[in-house]
Design a protein around this motif. Structure first.
Motif, PDB file in Angstrom:
ATOM      1  N   TYR A 140      22.937 126.043  -2.161  1.00 39.23           N
ATOM      2  CA  TYR A 140      22.027 125.734  -1.060  1.00 39.23           C
ATOM      3  C   TYR A 140      22.318 126.659   0.105  1.00 39.23           C
ATOM      4  O   TYR A 140      23.456 126.745   0.566  1.00 39.23           O
ATOM      5  CB  TYR A 140      22.183 124.276  -0.617  1.00 39.23           C
ATOM      6  N   CYS A 141      21.265 127.350   0.549  1.00 47.44           N
ATOM      7  CA  CYS A 141      21.419 128.308   1.646  1.00 47.44           C
ATOM      8  C   CYS A 141      20.488 127.875   2.773  1.00 47.44           C
ATOM      9  O   CYS A 141      19.340 127.496   2.512  1.00 47.44           O
ATOM     10  CB  CYS A 141      21.039 129.707   1.143  1.00 47.44           C
ATOM     11  N   ASP A 142      20.973 127.927   3.986  1.00 49.68           N
ATOM     12  CA  ASP A 142      20.133 127.529   5.127  1.00 49.68           C
ATOM     13  C   ASP A 142      18.904 128.413   5.232  1.00 49.68           C
ATOM     14  O   ASP A 142      17.835 127.982   5.654  1.00 49.68           O
ATOM     15  CB  ASP A 142      20.936 127.607   6.437  1.00 49.68           C
ATOM     16  N   GLN A 143      19.068 129.665   4.855  1.00 46.90           N
ATOM     17  CA  GLN A 143      17.971 130.623   4.971  1.00 46.90           C
ATOM     18  C   GLN A 143      17.033 130.553   3.762  1.00 46.90           C
ATOM     19  O   GLN A 143      15.828 130.489   3.904  1.00 46.90           O
ATOM     20  CB  GLN A 143      18.525 132.062   5.037  1.00 46.90           C
ATOM     21  N   CYS A 144      17.635 130.595   2.584  1.00 46.29           N
ATOM     22  CA  CYS A 144      16.845 130.770   1.360  1.00 46.29           C
ATOM     23  C   CYS A 144      16.534 129.455   0.648  1.00 46.29           C
ATOM     24  O   CYS A 144      15.784 129.436  -0.311  1.00 46.29           O
ATOM     25  CB  CYS A 144      17.564 131.689   0.387  1.00 46.29           C
ATOM     26  N   GLY A 145      17.138 128.367   1.110  1.00 50.91           N
ATOM     27  CA  GLY A 145      16.879 127.080   0.466  1.00 50.91           C
ATOM     28  C   GLY A 145      17.683 126.917  -0.806  1.00 50.91           C
ATOM     29  O   GLY A 145      18.845 127.335  -0.885  1.00 50.91           O
ATOM     30  N   THR A 146      17.062 126.309  -1.821  1.00 47.57           N
ATOM     31  CA  THR A 146      17.736 126.063  -3.083  1.00 47.57           C
ATOM     32  C   THR A 146      17.703 127.332  -3.929  1.00 47.57           C
ATOM     33  O   THR A 146      16.636 127.830  -4.274  1.00 47.57           O
ATOM     34  CB  THR A 146      17.021 124.928  -3.840  1.00 47.57           C
ATOM     35  N   VAL A 147      18.898 127.860  -4.239  1.00 46.54           N
ATOM     36  CA  VAL A 147      18.969 129.133  -4.959  1.00 46.54           C
ATOM     37  C   VAL A 147      19.724 128.924  -6.265  1.00 46.54           C
ATOM     38  O   VAL A 147      20.866 128.437  -6.251  1.00 46.54           O
ATOM     39  CB  VAL A 147      19.702 130.194  -4.117  1.00 46.54           C
ATOM     40  N   PRO A 148      19.104 129.255  -7.395  1.00 43.19           N
ATOM     41  CA  PRO A 148      19.849 129.139  -8.657  1.00 43.19           C
ATOM     42  C   PRO A 148      20.948 130.185  -8.735  1.00 43.19           C
ATOM     43  O   PRO A 148      20.782 131.303  -8.250  1.00 43.19           O
ATOM     44  CB  PRO A 148      18.776 129.386  -9.724  1.00 43.19           C
ATOM     45  N   VAL A 149      22.058 129.829  -9.340  1.00 37.39           N
ATOM     46  CA  VAL A 149      23.134 130.798  -9.552  1.00 37.39           C
ATOM     47  C   VAL A 149      22.600 131.861 -10.520  1.00 37.39           C
ATOM     48  O   VAL A 149      22.006 131.522 -11.542  1.00 37.39           O
ATOM     49  CB  VAL A 149      24.370 130.090 -10.156  1.00 37.39           C
ATOM     50  N   PRO A 150      22.770 133.152 -10.208  1.00 35.50           N
ATOM     51  CA  PRO A 150      22.282 134.195 -11.117  1.00 35.50           C
ATOM     52  C   PRO A 150      22.960 134.072 -12.485  1.00 35.50           C
ATOM     53  O   PRO A 150      24.135 133.704 -12.564  1.00 35.50           O
ATOM     54  CB  PRO A 150      22.699 135.497 -10.424  1.00 35.50           C
ATOM     55  N   TYR A 151      22.191 134.402 -13.523  1.00 32.92           N
ATOM     56  CA  TYR A 151      22.726 134.286 -14.881  1.00 32.92           C
ATOM     57  C   TYR A 151      24.034 135.032 -15.061  1.00 32.92           C
ATOM     58  O   TYR A 151      24.933 134.581 -15.763  1.00 32.92           O
ATOM     59  CB  TYR A 151      21.696 134.800 -15.904  1.00 32.92           C
TER      60      TYR A 151
END
Length: 864
Positions: A440-451
Motif C-alpha cells: 500500500y502506497c500513499d501515492q499509488c494506492g494498492t500496488v501488487p508486488v512485481p512478479y
RNA sequence: GCCGGGGUGGCGGAACUGGGAGACGCACGGGACUUAAAAUCCUGCGAACGCGAGUUCAUGCGGGUUCGACUCCCGCCCCCGGCACCA
C-alpha cells in the motif's frame, strides 16, 4: 517377538528395500495409461492418527493394486503445513512455528513410511516452503489482475479464540469450525476471491461428476444455493429510484401487501426521514446493529420489525403498501429488500399477524378454497392464482412465466438468478500463512508486488501473540518497503492467506513439484491431471472440495491446465470411532480411569460406557497408531482398517478385530512355512482339462482372483475382498497334498498355484509380509513386479450346479445337476426329488417356474 | 422443516440384475493337544418347538405387487449426517 511372526524385522527390511530401489518413483510415460491417485494431504499436527491410517491405507491398496494392473500410478504425499495450530504451539512451547512444523513433518514422514505407504517421496511438497508459497502468491497476483481478488470492507466472521477472520465455509452453525466457539460479526477490510463469478459453472459441473458421492454433490449444490426468480421494482412516491426486490415467487405479487428492508439497507433510514416514524426506525436500526447478527438471523429468532413511515406502490395492484424494516431480512442476499406476501409465505405471515398488517390471498390450493381472514398459517405450496387480475386462475408455475414476461414487457422488472454462495474471504490476521503480495502506497494506492520480487518471504523473526492484531504488522523490516511503482516509503499487507488457498492447488503441483518457472509445468500437469481418484474425509465437502474446484477453473482460464474438474472420482471415507466412557461428574474418562464395577475411580459414580463416537482427544477414546504398530505391525493395522467396515462407512475400533486380522496374517505365514520346501520347488503345470484332484482348489483360486479384482476395482469393497482371501486361505489350509497315489504332482501344482495367487492378491493389503514370503519361496522378482493374476471364465464356472427346489416359494429340496442342464431336465429333476414329491402329495401342480442354472419353484393349487 | 445416508444374528458386516438370508471375521459353547494355561487344531452357533428327521417364525413397523421380496411400490417409526428465516 514371540507372537505370530517377526513383523518388525520384515517391515524394516522391505521398507528399506523399496526406498533403495526407488520402487514408487514415477515419471510421465505416454505409452502407458496413467492413474493419479491422491489422498488428502495431512496437517502436520505432530503424529498421525487413526483417521490418517485408514485414509492412507485405502489409498495405498489402490495404488499398489493399480500398479500391478499395469497403470503408471502417481501417488504423492505432502504437508498442509500452514495454519494456526503452529502458532498456538509456538506460544505454548516457546518455539518457532517453522521449527515446530518441520519437526512434526519429519516425525510424521517416518510414521507414514513405517506404515509401508507407497508414495513417490521425490514429489513431497510442503506448503510453508517458499518454493511452494511463491506460486500461491503468483496465483494471487493473477487473480488480482483478472479482478478475481479484491479488497473490501465488510461484515466478516470473527473468531475470538483464533483472533482471525473466518470464511463462511469455516463457520458451522454459528461456531468456528476449528474450536467450536461462537463466531461474531465484525466490520473489517479484507481480501476476497470472487468464487461467485464461477457459481453457475461450479453448480452445473457437479452433473459431470458421476464418480462423486451424491451427498457431497448435494451439499455443494445447497451451498451454492441457486434461486431462479425475478427482480421487481416497486415505485416510491416522490422519489426517482424505485425499491427493487428479488423474489422467486412472482406468482404471488398480487398478494404483496407490504415490504421489508434489511436493517442495513441504505434506504432503511433515509425513507423514514421526516416521517413520524423516524425516531422509532432509527432506534430499531441502531439496536439491530448492536445485536449479534448470527443470533438475530437464526431461524428460530422471533421476528421483529418497525414501520419506516414510507410507502411503495405495488406495481401490479397499484396499491400503496407500507415499507417496514425487519430483523430477518438479509442485506447480502438478493437486494436486501423483500416484498411481503403474508398469505403465501410463513415468515411474512407471522410478521403480518404480529403487526396487524393486511393479508390478501394470491395463490390457493388446486382443490380447495382458502379464506385469508381465517388462515392460521401461510399457504406456501404451488396452486392456483386468485385476486390476481388477468392472471387469476392460472397455475403457479405458468403464472411465474407469464408474470415474468409481463414485468419485462412493462419495464417493471427482469428475470433474475441469485446464489447463496458468497465470495471467499481469504485474509487471515495471523502469522503462519502465505503473505499476501500487496503493497500500500500513499501515492499509488494498492500496488501488487512485481512478479520478479516473489516470493514475499515470511519473516522468521516474529513475536507471536494472540493479542493486538496480525503479528506481521509488528515486524518493521517486513512492513516498511519502498513502493514498487514510485519508490516512496510504503507498507506491506500484513494479513496472510487462508490455508485453504494452499490446498486449493497442491494437487496440481504434485505433477511438477519442482517447477521453477511457474506453479505448474503444463506438459507434466496435463499428463497427470485430472486426479483419477481422490480420497478423504467428508468434512471438506463444502470447504476444500469447493475451493479446489474453483481454483482449477481459474487456473484453466489462465491457460495453464486443460481440465475443468480436478477430481474425477471421489471417495469420502467414514470416521474412525470407538466407545467412550463418561462419568456424570468428571466427563469423559480413559478406560483405565474406570473401575471393574464400571464406576469412576475418582468419584465412584456409575460410568456411561458404550457410546460409539469419533475418536478424539477430548472424548478420550483415541488409539495411537504408534501402539498398533508396536503390537501388531503395519500389515495388521492396514488389514484391520480395511476389513472391519466398507470404506465409506464409519469404522468401529475393536481390539478383538485387530487380533483377528493379526491371526489371519499369522495363519498365512504358517501356511507358507509349513510347506516351504515343497513350495520352493517348481511345480509342473497341469492343464485345467486334465486337472482332477486339484481342480476345486485351482478353481477357488481363480474365483478369488475375480472377486478380489472386482471388489477392489469397482466399489472399493476391501472388506469383502479380504473375506474372499480368507476363504481361499482356509481352503488352502484344508487341502490334502497327498491324496491318492499318483496325484501328488497335480496336487502340488494346484497348491502352489493357489498359494502364489493368494500372496499376490494379498500383497496390496499386507505388502511387507507378502514380499517376505514371496522371497522366501524363491520367486525371483519383487511381488510388486508381478502382473495381477487373471482368470478364465471357463475355469471359474463349476461343472455342477446346486439346484434349489421350492414348493410354493419355500425351499424343499436341493439337487446337484450338471452345469449345462436344460430347463426341461431341471423341471423333471425337481419333480422327481423325493423330498419334493412328499410335499406334493394331495396337491395339484399348477405351475412350475424354472430359473435356468439356479432354481425351480413348484406352485401348487391348494392345501392338502 | 428441507435434503442425503442408514435400520439384517450377541457384535462388525455379506447377499449379483427379484431366486438357498446371515459369506468372512469377532464373541461365545463343546472337544483335541497340554501337568496346566496361552497359542493352535476340530466342531457348534438367528429364534422357537422337537429325542430326531424336521417344522414354524425371522432382514425397523403396516400394507401391496410377484410363483418368489433384505432387494420393487405405497404409508409410517427410529438412528446418523448436512443445511436451515436465502425471499
Amino acid at each position: 517377538m514371540a507372537r505370530g511372526f517377526d513383523f518388525k524385522a520384515i517391515e524394516d527390511r522391505w521398507q528399506r528395500s523399496w526406498e533403495e530401489s526407488g520402487a514408487f518413483t514415477v515419471a510421465e510415460d505416454p505409452g502407458r495409461a496413467k492413474f493419479y491417485l491422491l489422498e488428502m494431504y495431512p496437517y502436520p499436527s505432530g503424529r498421525i492418527h487413526m483417521g490418517h491410517v485408514r485414509n492412507y491405507a485405502i489409498g495405498d491398496v489402490m495404488a499398489r493394486f493399480l500398479r500391478m494392473r499395469g497403470y503408471n500410478v502417481l501417488h504423492p504425499m505432502g504437508w498442509d503445513a500452514f495454519g494456526l495450530p503452529a502458532e498456538n504451539a509456538a506460544i505454548e512451547h516457546r518455539t518457532h512455528p517453522a521449527k515446530w512444523t518441520t519437526e512434526n513433518i519429519a516425525y510424521m514422514r517416518t510414521q507414514l513410511k513405517r506404515m509401508g505407504f507407497s508414495y513417490d517421496w521425490n514429489r513431497e511438497i510442503t506448503c510453508s516452503d517458499p518454493e511452494y508459497y511463491k506460486w500461491g502468491q503468483w496465483l494471487f497476483l493473477k487473480l488480482y489482475e483478472k479482478g478475481l481478488a479484491y479488497k473490501k470492507l465488510s461484515a466478516v466472521n470473527w473468531c475470538e479464540v483464533c483472533q482471525t477472520v473466518l470464511a463462511n465455509e469455516q463457520v458451522e452453525g454459528g461456531l468456528c469450525w476449528r474450536d467450536e466457539t461462537p463466531v461474531v460479526q465484525r466490520e473489517l477490510p479484507g481480501w476476497f476471491f470472487k468464487i461467485t463469478a464461477y457459481a453457475e459453472e461450479l453448480l452445473v459441473g457437479l452433473d459431470q461428476l458421476p464418480g462423486w458421492p451424491d451427498r457431497v454433490k448435494v451439499m455443494q449444490r445447497n451451498w451454492i444455493g441457486k434461486s431462479v426468480g425475478a427482480e421487481v421494482r416497486f415505485p416510491l412516491p416522490d422519489r426517482e429510484q424505485p425499491l427493487t426486490i428479488f423474489t422467486t415467487r412472482q406468482d404471488t405479487l398480487f398478494g404483496a401487501t407490504f415490504m421489508i428492508l434489511a436493517p442495513e439497507h441504505p434506504l432503511a433510514l433515509t425513507l423514514s426521514k421526516g416521517t413520524p416514524q423516524e425516531g422509532k426506525a432509527h432506534a430499531f436500526v441502531q439496536r439491530m446493529k448492536r445485536e449479534d447478527k448470527i443470533l438475530r438471523t437464526a431461524a428460530d429468532a422471533e421476528k421483529e420489525g418497525v414501520f419506516t413511515g414510507a410507502y411503495a406502490i405495488n406495481p401490479l395492484t397499484h396499491e400503496r403498501i407500507p415499507i417496514w424494516i425487519g430483523n430477518f431480512v438479509l442485506l447480502e442476499y438478493g437486494t436486501g429488500a423483500i416484498m411481503a406476501v403474508p398469505s403465501n409465505d410463513q415468515r411474512d405471515f407471522e410478521f403480518a399477524k404480529k403487526y396487524a398488517l393486511p393479508i390478501r390471498l394470491a395463490v390457493k390450493p388446486l382443490d380447495s378454497d382458502l379464506d385469508e381472514t381465517d388462515m392460521d398459517r401461510a399457504y406456501e405450496e404451488e396452486g392456483v392464482l386468485v385476486n390476481s387480475g388477468p392472471f387469476t386462475a392460472m397455475a403457479s408455475q405458468q403464472a411465474r412465466e407469464a408474470i415474468a414476461d409481463f414485468l419485462e414487457r412493462e419495464g417493471i422488472g427482469t428475470r433474475a438468478v441469485n446464489y447463496r454462495l458468497r465470495d471467499w474471504g481469504i485474509s487471515r490476521q495471523r502469522y503462519w500463512g502465505t503473505p499476501i503480495p500487496i503493497i500500500y502506497c500513499d501515492q499509488c494506492g494498492t500496488v501488487p508486488v512485481p512478479y520478479d520480487d516473489l516470493p514475499v518471504i515470511l519473516p522468521q523473526d516474529v513475536e507471536i501473540s494472540m493479542k493486538g492484531g496480525s503479528p506481521l504488522g509488528k515486524v518493521a523490516s517486513f512492513v516498511n518497503v519502498p513502493c514498487p511503482r514510485c519508490g516512496r516509503p510504503a507498507k506491506r499487507e500484513t494479513d496472510t492467506m487462508d490455508t485453504f488457498v494452499d490446498s486449493s492447488w497442491y494437487f496440481l503441483r504434485f505433477a511438477s513439484p519442482h517447477a521453477h518457472d511457474g506453479p505448474v509445468t503444463p506438459s507434466q500437469v496435463n499428463y497427470w491431471m485430472p486426479v483419477d481418484q481422490y480420497i478423504g474425509g467428508v468434512e471438506h465437502a463444502v470447504l476444500h472440495l469447493l475451493y479446489a474446484r474453483f481454483f482449477t477453473k481459474v487456473i484453466r482460464d489462465l491457460g495453464l491446465i486443460a481440465v475443468d474438474e480436478p477430481f474425477t472420482r471421489l471417495l469420502t471415507q467414514g470416521m474412525v470411532c470407538k466407545e467412550t466412557h463418561r462419568c456424570p461428574e468428571h466427563g469423559f474418562l480413559l478406560p483405565e480411569e474406570v473401575g471393574a464395577d464400571r464406576r469412576c475411580r475418582a468419584c465412584g459414580r456409575q460410568v456411561e460406557i458404550g457410546r460409539i463416537e469419533k475418536m478424539s482427544k477430548s472424548k478420550k477414546n483415541i488409539i495411537d497408531p504408534e501402539d498398533l504398530l508396536a503390537h501388531y505391525g503395519a500389515d495388521t493395522a492396514r488389514v484391520f482398517c480395511l476389513f472391519a467396515a466398507p470404506p465409506e462407512r464409519d469404522l468401529e475400533w475393536s481390539e478383538q478385530g485387530v487380533e483377528g486380522s493379526f491371526r489371519f496374517l499369522t495363519r498365512i505365514v504358517r501356511l507358507v512355512e509349513e510347506r516351504e520346501e515343497l513350495l520352493r520347488c517348481p511345480s509342473v503345470p497341469v492343464p485345467f482339462s486334465r486337472l482332477v484332484a486339484g481342480r476345486a482348489l485351482y478353481r477357488k483360486a481363480q474365483q478369488t482372483v475375480k472377486r478380489v479384482t472386482e471388489d477392489v476395482e469397482k466399489e472399493f469393497h476391501f472388506n469383502t475382498a479380504i473375506s474372499a482371501l480368507m476363504e481361499l486361505a482356509n481352503e488352502i489350509g484344508h487341502f490334502d497334498l497327498v491324496g491318492m497315489p499318483g496325484e501328488e504332482d497335480e496336487r502340488r501344482f494346484a497348491f502352489t498355484y493357489a498359494v502364489d495367487v493368494l500372496l499376490i492378491l494379498l500383497s496390496p493389503f499386507a505388502p511387507h509380509l507378502c514380499e517376505e514370503l514371496w522371497e522366501r519361496l524363491g520367486r525371483d522378482r519383487s511381488i510388486f513386479q508381478m502382473a495381477w493374476p487373471t482368470y478364465d471364465s471357463a475355469v471359474i464356472k463349476a461343472e455342477e450346479i446346486l439346484m434349489v427346489v421350492q414348493v410354493d416359494g419355500k425351499v424343499r429340496g436341493r439337487v446337484f445337476l450338471p452345469a449345462d442342464v436344460g430347463e426341461e431336465a431341471m423341471r423333471e429333476a425337481a419333480l422327481a426329488d423325493e423330498r419334493v414329491t412328499a410335499w406334493l402329495q394331495d396337491r395339484s401342480v399348477k405351475r412350475v417356474v424354472v430359473v435356468p442354472q439356479k432354481l425351480v419353484n413348484i406352485v401348487t393349487g391348494g392345501s392338502r
